[in-house]
Design an enzyme around this catalytic site. Structure first.
Site: not given
Length: 334
Positions: A127, A152
């Site tokens: 990501s 995350y």
């Protein structure tokens, strides 16, 4: 080829599975269908291809090692794309344990299954959030990514480190793709395009964080899927130019690669909202609010390595992408 794809009820996974089936691959889909957002949307994505003769679907959780091993034993994939994960930056502030189970425990189960199954190439979702507190633009693969601002993001950086370990120890070719703000038809309802479109359509005010000063490297879903397939078709190899005294974080003496995958054209959030309003045919009030915890101000992908190595060339302008998204949105939510 026989390709196992995790997260095939998800936004990117469903689009990828459909493209792979269209080109003649056999696809084994693996997804737990959790209720992080409306499961009906996941079922609708799957309905487009679940009856395809070359598609097999398993509803199970990545954290269930036995289920993962069973899928690999039954299908014996040649290549694997791991897109399943607990998504969302803001959700990780309230439910951190969900990220440990899915993004860490689940990922090591995939790595182990790939290792023992002698898989020829593992492509996995990283990501843009790994860049965290970085402010140098564009985000480059050579940049240090040691300051995540959400769990995350930390879990995605951990995936890159775990993958390198398996590439180094067991010769498993792995490629990590750092996705940059994917949008388009069948997108996630917890992300800004659908959140904004819902409220604009109803004439309700929208919350715009960081006082509207965000910019994002919005990347259309078709361009993302094209990049994933190109990476999948080029298994990672050891970098002959790798220098252990001056290490490049994106390559290795092992068969390991990490790439940015984005549009390489950041767009101001207010411009994105303006395009939504134009295509929806109405404007709405904007509540300008401070930055939220876990957010970053700007993202911009340097995709030169992916261009060089696999010929990646995103082709969808933000104007065309938003128009296609709104056309789907109106049809699906009518």
């Amino acid at each position: 080829m026989r390709i196992l794809v995790t997260g095939t009820a998800g936004f990117i996974g469903a689009a990828l599975a459909q493209r792979l089936l269209d080109r003649g691959d056999e696809v084994y889909g693996f997804d737990n269908h959790n209720d992080y957002y409306d499961p009906a949307l996941k079922e609708a994505r799957l309905a487009r291809f679940i009856d395809h003769p070359n598609y097999t679907h398993q509803r199970a959780d990545l954290a269930d090692a036995a289920a993962v091993d069973q899928a690999f034993a039954a299908f014996q994939p040649q290549r694997v794309v791991n897109l399943a994960a607990q998504a969302g930056v803001r959700y990780s502030l309230q439910n951190p344990r969900a990220y440990v189970q899915s993004n860490l425990v689940g990922f090591v189960n995939i790595l182990e299954a790939c290792r023992h199954g002698k898989v020829g190439h593992l492509v996995y979702a990283s990501s843009s959030s790994v860049y965290g507190a970085n402010r140098k633009m564009p985000f480059a693969l050579e940049d240090a990514v040691d300051h995540p601002v959400s769990l995350y993001a930390a879990s995605k950086k951990a995936n890159e480190l775990m993958a390198h370990t398996y590439s180094h120890l067991y010769g498993l070719p792995t490629t990590g793709l750092r996705f940059f703000t994917v949008y388009g038809p069948w997108g996630r309802p917890d992300m800004s395009p659908i959140l904004f479109a819902d409220r604009i359509s109803r004439g309700e005010p929208i919350d715009v964080f960081n006082h509207g000063h965000h910019s994002r490297d919005f990347t259309y879903i078709d361009d993302i899927v094209e990049g994933v397939i190109r990476a999948l078709d080029h298994p990672a190899e050891p970098d002959p130019a790798y220098d252990a005294e001056k290490p490049n974080p994106a390559t290795s003496s092992a068969p390991y690669r990490v790439y940015n995958i984005g549009n390489d054209q950041p767009v101001q959030l207010m411009r994105f909202i303006e395009l939504l309003e134009q295509n929806l045919g109405r404007t709405t009030q904007k509540n300008l609010l401070p930055m939220q915890p876990g957010d970053v101000a700007d993202t911009w992908a340097d995709v030169s390595a992916l261009r060089r190595d696999v010929g990646y060339a995103p082709a969808t302008s933000i104007e065309d992408g938003v128009a296609r998204f709104v056309e789907w949105y109106r049809g699906y939510y009518a």
